[in-house]
Design a protein around this motif. Sequence first.
Motif, PDB file in Angstrom:
ATOM      1  N   LYS A  43       0.324  -8.517  29.471  1.00  0.00           N
ATOM      2  CA  LYS A  43       1.666  -8.137  29.925  1.00  0.00           C
ATOM      3  C   LYS A  43       1.734  -8.075  31.447  1.00  0.00           C
ATOM      4  N   ILE A 209      10.065  -7.054  29.398  1.00  0.00           N
ATOM      5  CA  ILE A 209       9.593  -7.048  30.778  1.00  0.00           C
ATOM      6  C   ILE A 209      10.803  -6.925  31.694  1.00  0.00           C
ATOM      7  N   SER A 230       2.007 -15.856  24.090  1.00  0.00           N
ATOM      8  CA  SER A 230       3.171 -15.004  24.348  1.00  0.00           C
ATOM      9  C   SER A 230       4.422 -15.875  24.409  1.00  0.00           C
TER      10      SER A 230
END
Length: 543
Positions: A43, A209, A230
């Motif tokens: 992430k 995000i 992802s």
Amino acid sequence: MNLFFKNKYLIFIIFILYLITFNILSYNYFLEDFKKLEIRENKKNLSSLINKIDNNLQTIYNITNDYAKWDKTYDFIYTNNQQYIYDLFRNNSNTLHDLGLDFMIFQNLNYETVYSNFNKSYKLKEKKSDFISNLTKKYNKEEHATILKINNEYFYTVKANILKTDSTGKIRGYIFAGKRLKISSLNSSSTFNKIEVDKSKIKKINDFIKSQYLHKVGIYTILKDKNINSYLYFYNHNNEIKFSLKVSQKKDIYLKGQKQILIFNTIISSLFIVLLYILYIHTSYQDKIQKQLHEKVKEEIDKQRKQEQLLIQQSKLAAMGEMIGNIAHQWRQPLNALGLVMQNIQFAYSVGDLDDEFMQKSIKKTNTLTANMSKTIDDFRNFFKPNKTKEYFEVNKTVKKAIFLIESTFEHNYIEIEKEFSKEEIEVYGFASEFSQSILNILSNAKDALIEKKIEEAKVKIRVYKQKENAIVQIEDNAKGISEKIKDKIFEPYFTTKEEGKGTGIGLYMTKTIIENNMGGKISMKNCNDGACFIISVPISNV
């Protein structure tokens, strides 16, 4: 216990079931932590990718805003003065190529194009008017600088209101500016294995995000084979997905963690095998002795000889029992240290400090501990043999080895170790592993005393120096010392000040035996300053 070990097949089955269960449970437990850590690190990388997109939009926004808030642009929208165009976009002036843009479009309040300019290196796939029409229609659904898809191409796009330089006056029009989004440019640092436009039908989301300009970016992360994939979903303000990217990178943390878990399980399984083997040999030996004694008791010939044989066998059994007890005592501290190493790994992971350096240091300590534990078996076995071979060893190095083995335990309990080693090499003749174990025993007792008495700013000082023909190791703590009533008893076997079950009282006894009986040295203790001070003196070799 004897009946249990007689059934070898039952032992084997239980042992196999235990190892399988232990390895599966520990493997899954720790692997899940590394999986979470991998996803968290992924992430961070994805956030860096979004920041790169934001930075590109910010650059275009700054350029567009500079043109939009300029008096000459403000006048140009009304006058359509060609001198403005000539000054800005002639070949030797600020072309779009210099600005890093593929297009710049000037429109009035009615969205009528006053002027448009396209980078010569960019080839339109349709008429300019159609491109501009598609651009304005799609952008007017957005609220910020954004990314638009036009004719299967993606563009960083910014819209700015045309105002005076001081941002006063009424809006006279708009400037649309942008450049193509090249997917390959998003991975310039080679963080990811691959970035591509996602054409799959997967539309799951398990996290988001933050972005400065993009309305919302959803992510869906899955671990597959050796990669972590992802999917990034870019939304407009109507919560409609504009486009999506598929980002792949290698599962480095996950794979390294998987390897470390296997190493850990192998170490623990090996230790269990060794312990089980020792217990089995010990029980078998007891059975053998009992059988021999039983046969000799039945014999009525030479009763005196039978009695002598019985005493000999009992002496051997006592020696073996003592050896196993000592091994168990000496293993307790390394096993605790091994457990603390694993706890330190988990703690480092929880605070985000788990990196390759930390992991390598932990592995090194674990390997040293297990090697020391294995060597302890041979050391104690040899300890009871009168024909042990001595060797020359360097005192500084041996003391450092002992400190290294217990250093993580001290750090865990916030105990400072002050070290002062001799600048010259001091060699002595004796048993290096036993000498190291003696140092370890004293350090462990100091640690226990500091913890039990809850000493603030706990500290242990270690000095190694030469005094005449002796090597001196001085270990001092600030645990308030030892009571005068029991000071003379601390080196007696089985004497301990700890609670029942927490100490055997054999540590300092073994230390005294090693230093004085086996190495011809001397060990003493006195209260000094704020705690106890142990002084070990060993003759220096003259080689």
